[in-house]
Design a protein around this motif. Structure first.
Motif, PDB file in Angstrom:
ATOM      1  N   SER A 189       0.997  -1.285  -0.090  1.00  0.00           N
ATOM      2  CA  SER A 189       0.016  -0.111   0.027  1.00  0.00           C
ATOM      3  C   SER A 189       0.822   1.117   0.001  1.00  0.00           C
ATOM      4  CB  SER A 189      -1.024  -0.039   1.206  1.00  0.00           C
ATOM      5  OG  SER A 189      -1.767   1.108   1.205  1.00  0.00           O
ATOM      6  N   GLY A 190       0.640   2.351  -0.837  1.00  0.00           N
ATOM      7  CA  GLY A 190       1.131   3.529  -0.702  1.00  0.00           C
ATOM      8  C   GLY A 190       2.717   3.645  -1.433  1.00  0.00           C
ATOM      9  N   ALA A 191       3.152   4.853  -1.599  1.00  0.00           N
ATOM     10  CA  ALA A 191       4.040   4.938  -2.240  1.00  0.00           C
ATOM     11  C   ALA A 191       5.370   4.454  -1.516  1.00  0.00           C
ATOM     12  CB  ALA A 191       4.584   6.538  -2.212  1.00  0.00           C
ATOM     13  N   GLU A 192       5.254   4.101  -0.102  1.00  0.00           N
ATOM     14  CA  GLU A 192       6.379   3.373   0.351  1.00  0.00           C
ATOM     15  C   GLU A 192       6.200   1.719   0.288  1.00  0.00           C
ATOM     16  OE1 GLU A 192       8.905   5.085   1.931  1.00  0.00           O
ATOM     17  OE2 GLU A 192       7.950   6.900   0.928  1.00  0.00           O
ATOM     18  N   LYS A 193       5.276   1.320  -0.368  1.00  0.00           N
ATOM     19  CA  LYS A 193       4.829  -0.131  -0.624  1.00  0.00           C
ATOM     20  C   LYS A 193       4.864  -0.666   0.857  1.00  0.00           C
ATOM     21  CE  LYS A 193       7.005  -0.350  -5.284  1.00  0.00           C
ATOM     22  NZ  LYS A 193       7.860  -0.721  -6.254  1.00  0.00           N
ATOM     23  N   GLU A 194       4.161  -0.221   1.711  1.00  0.00           N
ATOM     24  CA  GLU A 194       3.843  -0.894   3.014  1.00  0.00           C
ATOM     25  C   GLU A 194       3.075  -2.096   2.877  1.00  0.00           C
ATOM     26  OE1 GLU A 194       2.627   2.018   6.270  1.00  0.00           O
ATOM     27  OE2 GLU A 194       0.905   1.018   6.023  1.00  0.00           O
TER      28      GLU A 194
END
Length: 524
Positions: free
Chosen positions: A401-406
């Motif tokens: 999820s998200g730009a940080e690939k969490e």
């Protein structure tokens, strides 16, 4: 999350739908509750919140033999959590009454609220929600009838001042509890596990106290009809009280109060004429579709479906305006996704999964309405393909999820509930989630814990789901809960989304769902 202020938005009032909501308004049931005992609140560092209740030796029937002067107090214990109104007779003893009685009355759900009542409040929400009153009574004897409704177990009567010549005497305390339903309507679970049975009882009590003129989020504070809470309350209601009219009333209230663009507010004020709040949450708006779908699945009420389907479709169409060409939901700050009070994880993947989850429910409703579904099926495929191709890490077996690939528990849970992957892979998803992301941390509410448990049940991890129910909701009971709380982080028990435990709700709608989960999945 910040408070939303959208004061320029105009709402429509659909008189036909609002009239149907009014017709479904319940006639409340009332019960007279006499306090069981008097108690004191004792500091105790061994207790979770630093205070415990200690019973006093005298009986409640001896209350009228006790006199209270300046700085003295008595605490009444109702024996359980209740919602309603309080009254008590007050007289004076000693010399003639030469000054007013200055009285401080406090209503508390937990002992800690009384233990810290004299501390300064610095929470984010208005201090007007603190359940306390300061009163001057010029003439005694008097029957004091408190005009407001309270949610409490404990009632503190603190004499701030009389005069040196006389003292106050209290007699015949009475609490009139109210709800739209009766606990006698609910059959006991009898699971064979005493811990689960107790959790179920407390869940039913929580739901009972939140079922008023509408499904309230919490009877202590807000007292509003919130869509996210409604969805879970309705599911629990179907498994317990089975009150069709109250769910129908709430659906019609939301349906009758959309914006001029057709958007549904996250919540409605209902104390007098219903007023929609100028707060909007992406997932809550979509959950109007879910709540309608769940209602129809339970009752097959075609009249309600026909009345509200166009509004449900509108919520989905508005949400899909945030889908880009790749099939990704791109949220904006004016329409945030809630998922949980915690801000410790990215919620973009959750929003993607919630959309998929709701589109699937909408397709079933559309078929009942004989509405063309090809375009929505294509959208579903696009949303799902993006989730699998762009968010799913094949190597780790988890969704990013998200730009940080969490990689968060919440992302996996909502993808599992949306059944983005085939059954075997969905089972493996939650297997991997348990191995790599458990034990749970960073989740703030029973609302999200419900979805974790539901995902475990849905992917055939029933033992893990039951263990989680016992450890999470069971911990609240061990800490003295008569009803389940708005917020609870086992790793940080004093957590408050409002930066003050004094304003937290300790009877909250979205925490009642073990009653639903246990009744649904223990039988399957």
């Amino acid at each position: 999350m910040e408070f939303q202020k959208n004061q320029m938005i105009k709402f429509k009032h659909n008189s036909k739908l609002l009239e149907k909501a009014q017709q479904a308004k319940p006639e409340l049931k009332f019960e007279k509750i006499v306090p069981q005992r008097t108690v004191e609140i004792v500091p105790d560092h061994e207790e979770l919140f630093g205070y415990r209740v200690a019973p006093l030796s005298h009986r409640i029937t001896e209350l009228n033999q006790m006199a209270f002067g300046k700085g003295e107090r008595v605490i009444l214990d109702l024996g359980d959590h209740h919602v309603g109104n309080f009254q008590i007779k007050i007289d004076s003893v000693g010399s003639p009454m030469d000054a007013s009685l200055w009285l401080h009355v406090v209503f508390a759900e937990l002992p800690v609220e009384l233990g810290t009542i004299h501390e300064d409040y610095h929470g984010l929400l208005s201090s007007s929600w603190l359940a306390e009153e300061y009163l001057h009574l010029d003439v005694l004897p008097s029957l004091l009838k408190m005009p407001r409704r309270y949610a409490c177990r404990y009632i503190m009567l603190e004499v701030l001042d009389t005069s040196p010549k006389w003292k106050a005497v209290f007699n015949e305390p009475l609490f009139t509890a109210e709800s739209a339903v009766s606990l006698d309507q609910v059959s006991k679970l009898n699971s064979g596990d005493s811990v689960l049975d107790r959790i179920d009882q407390v869940s039913c009590k929580t739901l009972h106290d939140c079922m008023q003129d509408v499904f309230e989020d919490g009877p202590k504070r807000d007292r509003r009809l919130w869509l996210g809470d409604l969805r879970l309350q309705a599911l629990s209601n179907y498994a317990t009280f089975d009150n069709q009219q109250l769910v129908k009333r709430c659906l019609y209230l939301f349906g009758g109060l959309t914006t001029e663009d057709g958007q549904i507010s996250a919540n409605i004020f209902t104390q007098r004429e219903p007023i929609p709040d100028d707060t909007f949450l992406y997932d809550y708006s979509l959950f109007f579709v879910s709540t309608l779908a769940d209602y129809f699945e339970r009752y097959h009420d075609l009249t309600v479906l026909k009345d509200l389907f166009p509004i449900a479709q509108q919520q989905l169409d508005l949400a899909l305006q945030l889908m880009n060409q790749d099939g990704q939901i791109e949220l904006n700050s004016k329409w945030p996704v809630f998922i949980d009070w915690s801000q410790e994880f990215d919620k973009a993947a959750c929003a993607q999964a919630v959309t998929i989850y709701v589109v699937k429910q909408f397709l079933e409703l559309a078929k009942e309405m004989n509405v063309e579904v090809k375009s929505y099926q294509k959208i579903l495929n696009k949303l799902t393909n993006f989730a699998i191709e762009k968010l799913y890490d094949q190597q780790r077996g988890l969704f990013m999820s998200g730009a940080e690939k969490e990689f968060s528990i919440a992302s996996q849970v909502w993808m599992a509930l949306a059944k983005v992957l085939p059954p075997a892979e969905n089972h493996a998803l939650m297997e991997t989630t348990q191995k790599e992301l458990f034990p749970i941390s960073g989740i703030a509410t029973p609302y999200m814990y419900h979805h974790v448990c539901a995902a475990l049940f849905e992917t055939q991890h029933s033992a893990a789901a039951l263990d989680l129910i016992k450890s999470y909701w069971g911990s609240m009971i061990e800490y003295g809960a008569d009803t389940f709380w708005e917020a609870f982080q086992p790793e940080n028990p004093t957590f408050s989304p409002y930066q003050s435990m004094a304003i937290n709700s300790y009877c909250h709608a979205w925490s009642c769902t073990p009653a639903y989960l246990l009744r649904k999945y223990l039988k399957s």
